[in-house]
Design an enzyme around this catalytic site. Sequence first.
Site, PDB file in Angstrom:
ATOM      1  N   HIS A 114      -5.238  15.015   5.612  1.00 46.63           N
ATOM      2  CA  HIS A 114      -4.418  14.282   4.559  1.00 46.63           C
ATOM      3  C   HIS A 114      -4.187  15.424   3.605  1.00 46.63           C
ATOM      4  CE1 HIS A 114      -5.067  10.502   6.351  1.00 46.63           C
ATOM      5  NE2 HIS A 114      -4.557   9.715   5.451  1.00 46.63           N
ATOM      6  N   GLU A 117       0.388  14.231   0.260  1.00 50.12           N
ATOM      7  CA  GLU A 117       0.908  12.636   0.124  1.00 50.12           C
ATOM      8  C   GLU A 117       1.069  12.460  -1.370  1.00 50.12           C
ATOM      9  OE1 GLU A 117       1.033   8.147   1.405  1.00 50.12           O
ATOM     10  OE2 GLU A 117      -0.935   9.223   1.394  1.00 50.12           O
ATOM     11  N   ASP A 195      -0.242   3.974   8.768  1.00 55.58           N
ATOM     12  CA  ASP A 195      -1.577   4.128   7.982  1.00 55.58           C
ATOM     13  C   ASP A 195      -2.054   3.112   7.518  1.00 55.58           C
ATOM     14  OD1 ASP A 195      -3.496   5.264   6.370  1.00 55.58           O
ATOM     15  OD2 ASP A 195      -1.965   6.312   5.036  1.00 55.58           O
ATOM     16  N   ASP A 196      -3.345   2.768   7.972  1.00 60.74           N
ATOM     17  CA  ASP A 196      -4.020   1.624   7.722  1.00 60.74           C
ATOM     18  C   ASP A 196      -2.961   0.160   7.505  1.00 60.74           C
ATOM     19  OD1 ASP A 196      -6.236   2.569   7.183  1.00 60.74           O
ATOM     20  OD2 ASP A 196      -6.449   2.982   5.047  1.00 60.74           O
TER      21      ASP A 196
END
Length: 256
Positions: A114, A117, A195-196
Amino acid sequence: DRAAADGVVHAELFYNLQGNTGRGLPFALATDGLLAGIAEGARRHGMTARLILCFLRHLDEADAFATFRAAEPWFADGSIVGVGLDSSERGNPPEKFTRVFAAAGAAGLRRVAHAGEEGPADYVRAALDLLGVERIDHGNACLADPALVARIAAANIALTVCPLSNLRLRVIDDMRDHPLRRMLDAGLRATVNADDPAYFGGYLLDNVMAVAEALGLGAADLARLARNSIEGSFLPDGAKACHLARIAEVAAEATG
């Protein structure tokens, strides 16, 4: 089952266990349970899937190393195909995990992280330079740095973009402001991902539809995103070729 309902043919699943093993869940129990689910998905739907072991970046590197060591028995057969970073990005730069990512590379694992973001473009650059990642998760902030964009485009590094996560975390205030179109126009290998899903409110197709409707993406754009996802995956070349041929077939049907 849920992924198959959205048309998924291959999934590279992020999972982290640090928050659970610390409460007594055995690493092997959780990992073998996930692998049993992957095997069942292959039997039911013909899907393939691999695990990417993620380290919680708000914890220290020693904790990440403990998780890495616990996972070593699952490296040899490819059950765990790579390592990544997740959790709170701000204040937890990639360089915190340089040594454990080097160990992962030495073990033959793929590396992703990641970056960009909620964090700055410098986090994207550090993930490339210090962690040796082959794929950037999110990567939105790279657009603030034209030289970095050119570098990522030239290297065909995939970006795993998660539109509904971006909206929920207020990286964008409106889906119409999402940078996916700009990424594609800049020649970046952007992909759309979930994402989740339970937390951020959308599975894969929900993400695709939300950003497609907001940005006016057409059939050619959607086919490109599908190709990018296969090309940016860690599948072997033969499997990629089969999926890309199917995408080409469907795209041709869609355009008449």
